[in-house]
Design a protein around this motif. Structure first.
Motif, mmCIF file in Angstrom:
data_model
loop_
_atom_site.group_PDB
_atom_site.id
_atom_site.type_symbol
_atom_site.label_atom_id
_atom_site.label_comp_id
_atom_site.label_asym_id
_atom_site.label_seq_id
_atom_site.Cartn_x
_atom_site.Cartn_y
_atom_site.Cartn_z
ATOM 1 N N ASP A 244 19.752 57.953 43.589
ATOM 2 C CA ASP A 244 20.574 58.520 44.696
ATOM 3 C C ASP A 244 22.089 58.299 44.451
ATOM 4 O OD1 ASP A 244 20.013 55.892 44.981
ATOM 5 O OD2 ASP A 244 20.270 56.028 47.219
ATOM 6 N N LEU A 245 22.544 57.697 43.446
ATOM 7 C CA LEU A 245 24.024 57.289 43.288
ATOM 8 C C LEU A 245 24.212 57.845 41.807
ATOM 9 C CD1 LEU A 245 23.642 53.552 44.458
ATOM 10 C CD2 LEU A 245 24.534 55.574 45.829
ATOM 11 N N VAL A 246 25.548 57.975 41.849
ATOM 12 C CA VAL A 246 26.217 58.561 40.720
ATOM 13 C C VAL A 246 27.349 57.312 40.211
ATOM 14 C CG1 VAL A 246 27.724 60.184 39.222
ATOM 15 C CG2 VAL A 246 26.131 60.856 40.858
ATOM 16 N N GLN A 247 27.104 56.870 38.794
ATOM 17 C CA GLN A 247 27.910 55.845 38.497
ATOM 18 C C GLN A 247 28.901 56.620 37.291
ATOM 19 O OE1 GLN A 247 26.198 51.445 38.637
ATOM 20 N NE2 GLN A 247 25.115 52.487 36.971
ATOM 21 N N GLU A 248 30.225 56.154 37.349
ATOM 22 C CA GLU A 248 31.249 56.925 36.581
ATOM 23 C C GLU A 248 31.877 55.736 35.799
ATOM 24 O OE1 GLU A 248 35.284 59.319 36.540
ATOM 25 O OE2 GLU A 248 33.624 59.881 37.889
ATOM 26 N N ALA A 249 31.684 55.606 34.579
ATOM 27 C CA ALA A 249 32.499 54.583 33.691
ATOM 28 C C ALA A 249 34.097 55.076 33.718
ATOM 29 C CB ALA A 249 32.148 54.341 32.265
ATOM 30 N N VAL A 250 34.910 54.004 34.006
ATOM 31 C CA VAL A 250 36.520 54.345 33.990
ATOM 32 C C VAL A 250 37.204 53.584 33.033
ATOM 33 C CG1 VAL A 250 38.358 54.443 35.571
ATOM 34 C CG2 VAL A 250 36.214 55.051 36.677
ATOM 35 N N PHE A 251 36.833 52.158 32.971
ATOM 36 C CA PHE A 251 37.549 51.601 31.790
ATOM 37 C C PHE A 251 36.754 50.369 31.433
ATOM 38 C CE2 PHE A 251 39.181 49.841 35.704
ATOM 39 C CZ PHE A 251 39.293 48.414 35.571
ATOM 40 N N GLU A 252 37.063 49.720 30.464
ATOM 41 C CA GLU A 252 36.332 48.476 29.777
ATOM 42 C C GLU A 252 37.162 47.549 30.007
ATOM 43 O OE1 GLU A 252 35.652 47.217 25.529
ATOM 44 O OE2 GLU A 252 33.960 48.150 25.952
ATOM 45 N N ASP A 253 36.457 46.257 30.643
ATOM 46 C CA ASP A 253 37.300 44.957 30.837
ATOM 47 C C ASP A 253 36.775 43.936 29.951
ATOM 48 O OD1 ASP A 253 38.595 42.835 32.460
ATOM 49 O OD2 ASP A 253 36.712 42.299 33.161
ATOM 50 N N ARG A 254 37.750 43.087 29.513
ATOM 51 C CA ARG A 254 37.333 42.152 28.586
ATOM 52 C C ARG A 254 37.446 40.810 29.212
ATOM 53 N NH1 ARG A 254 39.330 44.572 22.816
ATOM 54 N NH2 ARG A 254 38.357 46.306 23.027
ATOM 55 N N PRO A 255 36.517 40.037 29.745
ATOM 56 C CA PRO A 255 36.724 38.787 30.412
ATOM 57 C C PRO A 255 37.259 37.766 29.546
ATOM 58 C CG PRO A 255 34.858 39.895 31.201
ATOM 59 C CD PRO A 255 35.204 40.808 30.139
ATOM 60 N N ALA A 256 37.749 36.467 29.733
ATOM 61 C CA ALA A 256 38.144 35.477 28.900
ATOM 62 C C ALA A 256 37.796 34.425 29.574
ATOM 63 C CB ALA A 256 39.746 35.571 28.614
ATOM 64 N N LEU A 257 37.615 33.203 28.582
ATOM 65 C CA LEU A 257 37.675 32.000 29.355
ATOM 66 C C LEU A 257 38.956 31.306 30.153
ATOM 67 C CD1 LEU A 257 35.906 30.009 26.486
ATOM 68 C CD2 LEU A 257 34.673 31.387 28.276
ATOM 69 N N ILE A 258 38.872 31.096 31.445
ATOM 70 C CA ILE A 258 39.899 30.557 32.287
ATOM 71 C C ILE A 258 39.704 29.215 32.585
ATOM 72 C CG2 ILE A 258 41.127 31.227 34.447
ATOM 73 C CD1 ILE A 258 41.136 33.457 32.309
ATOM 74 N N MET A 259 40.867 28.359 32.402
ATOM 75 C CA MET A 259 40.739 27.059 32.742
ATOM 76 C C MET A 259 42.215 26.626 33.413
ATOM 77 S SD MET A 259 41.034 26.157 28.790
ATOM 78 C CE MET A 259 39.996 27.890 28.817
ATOM 79 N N ARG A 260 42.515 25.445 33.841
ATOM 80 C CA ARG A 260 43.615 24.929 34.218
ATOM 81 C C ARG A 260 44.654 24.773 33.100
ATOM 82 N NH1 ARG A 260 44.444 19.763 33.095
ATOM 83 N NH2 ARG A 260 42.665 18.520 32.640
ATOM 84 N N ALA A 261 45.964 24.827 33.702
ATOM 85 C CA ALA A 261 46.746 24.434 32.673
ATOM 86 C C ALA A 261 46.681 22.915 32.061
ATOM 87 C CB ALA A 261 48.437 24.669 33.160
ATOM 88 N N GLY A 262 46.943 22.620 31.061
ATOM 89 C CA GLY A 262 46.680 21.229 30.465
ATOM 90 C C GLY A 262 45.392 20.730 30.368
ATOM 91 N N HIS A 263 44.514 21.764 30.459
ATOM 92 C CA HIS A 263 43.109 21.495 29.905
ATOM 93 C C HIS A 263 42.845 21.357 28.895
ATOM 94 C CE1 HIS A 263 38.626 22.654 29.522
ATOM 95 N NE2 HIS A 263 38.507 22.450 30.904
#
Length: 390
Positions: A244-263
């Motif tokens: 009952d739903l239509v999905q449309e791909a729009v762009f690709e995301d590339r997650p990264a490792l995120i941490m505090r400064a000074g980690h």
């Protein structure tokens, strides 16, 4: 809890008269088709014209010729009547039952509508009799929908969505400022994609309202199916049952490792091997989210073992940001979601040890027919994604 738009207060019998007359082009044939007398049908159309403030037909010797507003509204009325599914149901009953379904109690529905609990109770009871179905079950002060009631609530919500769109289209034809776009926004879409689209849309349609409802996929998909939300933006789901739903791909995301400064891992060439990735705590969203599944796949690829325990599960980017700043924890997020913190040096990032990609896009109902402003919003979403996320 999401509070939906006010429901149109149109008479369903009047709408049936409109749709039948447009379809048959004759009062006589239309009245016969919906079991009304000709005077009753004529009166229904006249009342609808008064409510809308426009002529719906040109009367002539050859019959009833539909005007532009009638041609706009009739298909929406046909669709709404099909969703409602019974000629014995009244608009008052539909609105009362939807208010009850969304509030979960007669008291809450009364507060939302301004009607008395007694009148709401009577309308819902009459609806059950008209349909020959048990729609609700009482659990103390709480009202639960029966399976039949849940199906009716969804159908009635879709009917009201069609009528809202039809009324907006008629108002736009009359030169009135009208319309609304309701967006269900999952986390990533709130960073840049959706705000930039809204800014451009507001310049194009200054009189059309935009409402943003934030939540997870699980929180938003129900209101989308019920007609309370027009579009849902965020990470697309794979392998689900979405007939009952239509999905449309729009762009690709590339997650990264995120941490505090000074980690310990920030700004160093320390390899991101299995031992390193297991040495730090992780903060991630729940196990049913695409991002969590991508993280688990990444960890299996690097370690060759089951992913480590996640001590803190959290889907709020704001909360995750504060947790990262105050600890040595790691997370997996799109840099776009923390662009300000990364640019200011509050947080740091490193590429993932193996590529992680997720598809971001939009989801809407399979049978959704957007109004002109809603279609423009869709087009802008595609344009902005191409410019900002290429």
């Amino acid at each position: 809890m999401f509070h939906s738009r006010a429901e149109p207060a149109l008479n369903i019998r009047h709408l049936a008269a409109l749709a039948a007359t447009v379809r048959h082009g004759s009062v006589t044939r239309a009245a016969r088709a919906i079991n009304l007398t000709q005077p009753a049908l004529t009166q229904a159309i006249a009342r609808l014209e008064t409510d809308l403030g426009c002529a719906l037909f040109e009367r002539g010797a050859s019959g009833m010729t539909a005007t532009a507003p009638a041609l706009l509204l009739a298909p929406r009325a046909e669709a709404a009547i099909a969703h409602i599914g019974s000629p014995r149901v009244t608009g008052t009953q539909v609105r009362a039952f939807l208010a009850l379904a969304r509030a979960g109690s007669y008291a809450g529905a009364a507060e939302a509508t301004g009607l008395s609990a007694a009148s709401l109770h009577r309308a819902v009871a009459d609806l059950g009799v008209a349909l020959g179905q048990r729609l609700v079950e009482r659990r103390g002060r709480t009202v639960l929908l029966s399976p039949a009631g849940a199906r009716r609530a969804r159908a009635f919500g879709l009917a009201m969505a069609e009528l809202r769109s039809g009324l907006d289209e008629v108002a736009a034809y009359q030169g009135k400022v009208a319309g609304r776009v309701v967006i269900g926004a999952m986390p990533l879409s709130r960073a840049r994609w959706l705000p930039e689209t809204i800014l451009r849309f507001a310049r194009l349609h200054p009189g059309v309202d935009v409402a943003v409802v934030e939540g997870s996929h699980a929180e938003l998909v129900g209101p989308l199916r019920d007609g309370e939300i027009d579009l849902m933006l965020g990470a697309l789901r794979e392998g689900g049952a979405f007939e009952d739903l239509v999905q449309e791909a729009v762009f690709e995301d590339r997650p990264a490792l995120i941490m505090r400064a000074g980690h310990p891992l920030a700004g160093h060439d320390r390899p991101l091997d299995a031992e390193t990735l297991r040495a730090f705590p992780w903060i991630l969203p729940g196990g049913d989210t695409p991002l969590r599944l991508y993280w688990e796949a990444m960890m299996r690829a690097v370690t060759g073992e089951a992913p480590p325990h996640v001590g803190i599960e959290c889907g709020s980017v704001l909360t995750v940001r504060q947790l990262l700043v105050g600890s040595d924890a790691l997370t997996l997020l799109s840099p776009a979601q923390l662009a300000v913190e990364l640019e200011s040096g509050v947080l740091a990032m490193r590429p993932t040890p193996v590529p992680v990609r997720r598809t971001i896009g939009l989801t809407h109902r399979a049978l959704w027919r957007p109004t002109a402003p809603q279609a423009d919003f869709l087009a802008l979403l595609r344009t902005v994604s191409g410019q900002d996320f290429a």
